[in-house]
Design a protein around this motif. Structure first.
Motif, PDB file in Angstrom:
ATOM      1  N   VAL A  48       0.847  -1.193   0.000  1.00 21.86           N
ATOM      2  CA  VAL A  48       0.000   0.000   0.000  1.00 21.86           C
ATOM      3  C   VAL A  48       0.884   1.245   0.000  1.00 21.86           C
ATOM      4  O   VAL A  48       1.989   1.231   0.540  1.00 21.86           O
ATOM      5  CB  VAL A  48      -0.947   0.025   1.220  1.00 21.86           C
ATOM      6  N   VAL A  49       0.381   2.295  -0.612  1.00 20.95           N
ATOM      7  CA  VAL A  49       1.061   3.584  -0.644  1.00 20.95           C
ATOM      8  C   VAL A  49       0.092   4.631  -0.116  1.00 20.95           C
ATOM      9  O   VAL A  49      -1.058   4.695  -0.554  1.00 20.95           O
ATOM     10  CB  VAL A  49       1.523   3.938  -2.075  1.00 20.95           C
ATOM     11  N   ASP A  50       0.562   5.432   0.823  1.00 25.38           N
ATOM     12  CA  ASP A  50      -0.263   6.468   1.456  1.00 25.38           C
ATOM     13  C   ASP A  50      -1.531   5.859   2.057  1.00 25.38           C
ATOM     14  O   ASP A  50      -2.645   6.370   1.867  1.00 25.38           O
ATOM     15  CB  ASP A  50      -0.627   7.570   0.456  1.00 25.38           C
ATOM     16  N   ALA A  51      -1.347   4.749   2.782  1.00 23.84           N
ATOM     17  CA  ALA A  51      -2.451   4.060   3.461  1.00 23.84           C
ATOM     18  C   ALA A  51      -3.567   3.682   2.501  1.00 23.84           C
ATOM     19  O   ALA A  51      -4.735   3.630   2.879  1.00 23.84           O
ATOM     20  CB  ALA A  51      -2.992   4.917   4.593  1.00 23.84           C
ATOM     21  N   GLY A  52      -3.215   3.398   1.242  1.00 27.78           N
ATOM     22  CA  GLY A  52      -4.186   2.956   0.261  1.00 27.78           C
ATOM     23  C   GLY A  52      -4.812   4.060  -0.558  1.00 27.78           C
ATOM     24  O   GLY A  52      -5.537   3.773  -1.518  1.00 27.78           O
ATOM     25  N   ARG A  53      -4.566   5.305  -0.222  1.00 29.32           N
ATOM     26  CA  ARG A  53      -5.144   6.407  -1.007  1.00 29.32           C
ATOM     27  C   ARG A  53      -4.572   6.415  -2.421  1.00 29.32           C
ATOM     28  O   ARG A  53      -5.303   6.595  -3.398  1.00 29.32           O
ATOM     29  CB  ARG A  53      -4.859   7.756  -0.341  1.00 29.32           C
ATOM     30  N   THR A  54      -3.250   6.258  -2.512  1.00 32.33           N
ATOM     31  CA  THR A  54      -2.593   6.317  -3.817  1.00 32.33           C
ATOM     32  C   THR A  54      -2.681   4.989  -4.545  1.00 32.33           C
ATOM     33  O   THR A  54      -3.075   4.930  -5.715  1.00 32.33           O
ATOM     34  CB  THR A  54      -1.117   6.737  -3.655  1.00 32.33           C
ATOM     35  N   SER A  55      -2.325   3.898  -3.883  1.00 33.53           N
ATOM     36  CA  SER A  55      -2.386   2.595  -4.545  1.00 33.53           C
ATOM     37  C   SER A  55      -2.449   1.470  -3.531  1.00 33.53           C
ATOM     38  O   SER A  55      -1.965   1.599  -2.402  1.00 33.53           O
ATOM     39  CB  SER A  55      -1.171   2.385  -5.464  1.00 33.53           C
ATOM     40  N   ILE A  56      -3.080   0.374  -3.949  1.00 35.95           N
ATOM     41  CA  ILE A  56      -3.137  -0.884  -3.206  1.00 35.95           C
ATOM     42  C   ILE A  56      -2.815  -1.992  -4.200  1.00 35.95           C
ATOM     43  O   ILE A  56      -3.449  -2.087  -5.252  1.00 35.95           O
ATOM     44  CB  ILE A  56      -4.522  -1.126  -2.586  1.00 35.95           C
ATOM     45  N   GLN A  57      -1.838  -2.818  -3.873  1.00 34.26           N
ATOM     46  CA  GLN A  57      -1.452  -3.916  -4.763  1.00 34.26           C
ATOM     47  C   GLN A  57      -1.454  -5.222  -3.971  1.00 34.26           C
ATOM     48  O   GLN A  57      -0.845  -5.314  -2.906  1.00 34.26           O
ATOM     49  CB  GLN A  57      -0.069  -3.671  -5.369  1.00 34.26           C
ATOM     50  N   VAL A  58      -2.145  -6.219  -4.513  1.00 36.27           N
ATOM     51  CA  VAL A  58      -2.219  -7.538  -3.903  1.00 36.27           C
ATOM     52  C   VAL A  58      -1.767  -8.555  -4.941  1.00 36.27           C
ATOM     53  O   VAL A  58      -2.381  -8.679  -6.012  1.00 36.27           O
ATOM     54  CB  VAL A  58      -3.644  -7.866  -3.401  1.00 36.27           C
ATOM     55  N   ILE A  59      -0.695  -9.279  -4.634  1.00 32.60           N
ATOM     56  CA  ILE A  59      -0.088 -10.238  -5.556  1.00 32.60           C
ATOM     57  C   ILE A  59      -0.186 -11.616  -4.922  1.00 32.60           C
ATOM     58  O   ILE A  59       0.202 -11.811  -3.762  1.00 32.60           O
ATOM     59  CB  ILE A  59       1.386  -9.887  -5.834  1.00 32.60           C
ATOM     60  N   ASP A  60      -0.681 -12.598  -5.681  1.00 34.59           N
ATOM     61  CA  ASP A  60      -0.792 -13.962  -5.159  1.00 34.59           C
ATOM     62  C   ASP A  60      -0.324 -14.948  -6.226  1.00 34.59           C
ATOM     63  O   ASP A  60      -0.218 -14.607  -7.409  1.00 34.59           O
ATOM     64  CB  ASP A  60      -2.233 -14.275  -4.729  1.00 34.59           C
ATOM     65  N   ASP A  61      -0.050 -16.173  -5.795  1.00 38.32           N
ATOM     66  CA  ASP A  61       0.363 -17.247  -6.710  1.00 38.32           C
ATOM     67  C   ASP A  61      -0.704 -18.330  -6.780  1.00 38.32           C
ATOM     68  O   ASP A  61      -0.399 -19.530  -6.852  1.00 38.32           O
ATOM     69  CB  ASP A  61       1.700 -17.844  -6.259  1.00 38.32           C
ATOM     70  N   GLY A  62      -1.967 -17.911  -6.793  1.00 32.73           N
ATOM     71  CA  GLY A  62      -3.084 -18.848  -6.832  1.00 32.73           C
ATOM     72  C   GLY A  62      -3.349 -19.396  -8.224  1.00 32.73           C
ATOM     73  O   GLY A  62      -2.472 -19.410  -9.096  1.00 32.73           O
ATOM     74  N   LYS A  63      -4.587 -19.817  -8.458  1.00 33.44           N
ATOM     75  CA  LYS A  63      -4.951 -20.459  -9.722  1.00 33.44           C
ATOM     76  C   LYS A  63      -4.880 -19.513 -10.912  1.00 33.44           C
ATOM     77  O   LYS A  63      -4.621 -19.933 -12.033  1.00 33.44           O
ATOM     78  CB  LYS A  63      -6.381 -21.011  -9.622  1.00 33.44           C
ATOM     79  N   GLY A  64      -5.123 -18.233 -10.668  1.00 34.18           N
ATOM     80  CA  GLY A  64      -5.180 -17.311 -11.789  1.00 34.18           C
ATOM     81  C   GLY A  64      -6.491 -17.438 -12.545  1.00 34.18           C
ATOM     82  O   GLY A  64      -7.366 -18.249 -12.204  1.00 34.18           O
ATOM     83  N   MET A  65      -6.641 -16.652 -13.608  1.00 35.39           N
ATOM     84  CA  MET A  65      -7.879 -16.652 -14.390  1.00 35.39           C
ATOM     85  C   MET A  65      -7.553 -16.695 -15.877  1.00 35.39           C
ATOM     86  O   MET A  65      -6.514 -16.188 -16.329  1.00 35.39           O
ATOM     87  CB  MET A  65      -8.705 -15.394 -14.089  1.00 35.39           C
TER      88      MET A  65
END
Length: 608
Positions: A48-65
């Protein structure tokens, strides 16, 4: 007459739904992390950047789409979790409504990169305010990578009412902790503005709790486990000595989902009745495993309120399990087998000759403080002593209105008149109440609450002026904060310094307490600082006055005269005089009554 009812456009409907699902940046983090867990991810990274105001990024290695699934996932009520209404009563996933991604895309700019493990290339989608801006083939790792930027950029009213970065970051950490505590088999990381706050490896449940809240909590946890045909309950509860007035870590989870349940909370606290002081809470981490058909999670937008079919029976199971865990802890004696280096205790031998004790000679008439023959003590009163109090005469006369009539009705019209007419002799009743005679009757003062009011106004003035005097400690005490608490420390650092605390950052969330405000001898400083930080965090506001109020009240409560302390007449006189010099002598800062007056007519009526 023309028709006036019309269907709302999808973009407007999504924004309306986002008002319930996406309330703040923490809601985005929660929804994306839950989707990653449902996708079978073994590693989830949150940035997160600026407590989520600027950006939130969530990266996972799950099944994908796949390409089609990625495009369809942002449509309202598009989900892979359920397919018919009956599935709502047999849920085994965190999400099921299919509203989260559509709501996020309606109020933010979204960039998604996803790939299934069997595919050679992945898909990139770009969405802004529910409008698809592009979809293309891209190379990326297996799993999903969500980048949410400029949250509420198209809803300025919602963005305006977000709290300070410290408060929003604290909410993100809270949502993060609720998910990591129930998924210890998954590795998690959390970064804020490039700084790593959490790096949690896959581990057991107890180790995950320790990794999140610190090693100190490990010694306070008691295991809890019970398995019945109706439900399975396991987890940990805190020892009675781990109770805290605020900031206790209390978590319920059912089938891998965090929940709030005041009824079950009461079952836990009943087991600690008469074992912890009133108003204090013990930590607990309790996990329920209940058949999916016996609960209903679809009763609240945040899914934190869950309805149980056998609520009363499970309450009894939980209460019995907690009592058994606490009872086992209290019944096991503590035996110390480490005797190395300790003196031997001699065995009793009745035939042995007793050892003669050494003789000590001393002069019982010797007094090291007496330098001259003692003389009868006589009070020394300076001549013309009245001149010393001439400057106070005007103040005392103009002190009417000590009772703050804007807050509550006062039993007497003016505090100055009470001081003038009160008796110089006081009586302490059962170590709790100070009783003194006044013109209108008998005044009864709660000594603990009165001292809280006096100390509160003193510490509030110190915070306002930043003029607190420090007292160095001989041995600095170390204190450790969790990442959530550390964010609160930074927000109240200036207030702590202004009050007289001197903290040194040791790194890793640890601090050394080198100095404390003068007059706090004998107190547990580490616990006091913890309570003050928890009070500041619980305000959920950036208003300086509210933070100062919470910190001053916490400090006053800890430093006030406790119930049961015996006071002499001079000490009682001092408290009474200081109380009536306060802005409001009737009530404590949190609204509790300090004093009352039993009128003369009521006393005469009692005695007939």
């Amino acid at each position: 007459m023309s028709d006036i009812i019309q269907l709302l456009p999808d973009a407007v409907a999504n924004q309306i739904a986002a008002g319930e699902v996406i309330q703040r940046p923490a809601s985005v983090v929660k929804e994306l992390m839950e989707n990653a867990v449902d996708a079978g991810a073994s590693t989830i990274n949150v940035l997160v950047v600026d407590a989520g105001r600027t950006s939130i990024q969530v990266i996972d290695d799950g099944k994908g789409m796949s390409e089609t699934d990625a495009r369809l996932s942002f449509e309202r009520h598009a989900t892979s979790k359920i397919s018919k209404a009956e599935d709502l009563f047999a849920l085994h996933t965190m999400g099921f409504r299919g509203e989260a991604l559509a709501s996020i895309a309606a109020v933010a700019q979204v960039d998604l990169r996803t790939r299934q493990a069997a595919d050679e290339v992945g898909t990139k989608l770009t969405i802004s305010g529910s409008r698809f801006l592009g979809q293309e083939v891209v190379g990326c790792p297996a799993g999903s990578n969500f980048l949410i930027e400029n949250l509420f950029y198209n809803v300025p009213a919602r963005r305006k009412f977000l709290k300070s970065n410290a408060t929003e970051l604290n909410n993100i950490i809270t949502a993060f902790q609720r998910i990591v505590l129930v998924n210890p088999q998954v590795s998690f990381t959390l970064h804020s503005n490039g700084a790593e706050l959490f790096n949690l490896k896959a581990a057991g449940l107890r180790q995950r709790i320790i990794d999140v809240f610190g090693k100190r909590l490990n010694q306070d946890l008691l295991p809890l486990s019970v398995d019945t045909t109706m439900c399975k309950v396991m987890g940990f509860v805190g020892k009675p000595e781990s109770a805290r007035k605020r900031g206790a870590h209390q978590y319920f989870f059912v089938n891998g989902r965090y929940m709030k349940h005041p009824y079950y909370h009461k079952a836990v606290m009943n087991a600690f009745e008469r074992m912890v002081p009133a108003g204090e809470q013990v930590p607990y981490f309790i996990y329920f495993d209940v058949p999916a058909g016996d609960i209903d999670v679809n009763i609240h937008p945040t899914k934190t309120e869950i309805k149980f079919e056998n609520e009363q029976a499970i309450w009894q199971i939980l209460a019995a399990a907690v009592k058994e865990s606490v009872g086992l802890f209290n019944e096991v004696p503590s035996i110390d087998f480490d005797t190395q280096g300790k003196p031997d205790i001699p065995v009793f031998n009745p035939g042995a000759t007793p050892v003669q004790a050494p003789r000590v000679s001393y002069n019982p008439a010797y007094n090291p403080f007496q330098s001259a023959p003692s003389e009868p003590a006589t009070p020394r009163v300076p001549d013309q002593w009245e001149q010393l109090y001439e400057g106070l005469k005007g103040k005392q006369e103009g002190q009417a209105g000590i009772f703050d009539d804007t807050e509550t009705d006062s039993p007497e019209p003016a505090g100055a008149s009470i001081i003038a007419e009160k008796s110089p002799t006081h009586y302490q009743y059962k170590g709790r109440f100070v009783m003194t005679a006044v013109k209108s009757g008998l005044m009864i003062i709660d000594q603990h609450r009165a001292h809280i009011r006096v100390l509160y106004e003193h510490y509030k003035a110190l915070l306002a002026s930043r003029s607190g005097s420090s007292q160095k400690v001989l041995f600095p005490e170390a204190i450790h904060f969790t990442p959530a608490e550390q964010a609160g420390v930074e927000s109240v650092w200036d207030e702590l310094t202004g009050m007289g605390f001197e903290l040194t950052d040791l790194g890793g969330g640890s601090y050394a307490i080198n100095a404390v405000p003068a007059g706090l001898d004998g107190m547990n400083m580490a616990r006091l600082v913890h309570d003050m930080v928890d009070s500041a965090i619980s305000q959920h506001t950036s208003v300086k006055d509210d933070i100062n109020h919470a910190m001053a009240l916490t400090l006053a409560r800890n430093a006030a005269i406790p119930y049961g302390q015996i006071l002499n007449n001079d000490e009682m006189e001092n408290i009474v005089n200081q109380l009536f010099a306060c802005s409001n002598a009737n009530y404590t800062p949190d609204g509790k009554i300090i004093l009352g007056i039993l009128k003369q007519s009521e006393i005469e009526h009692l005695l007939g």
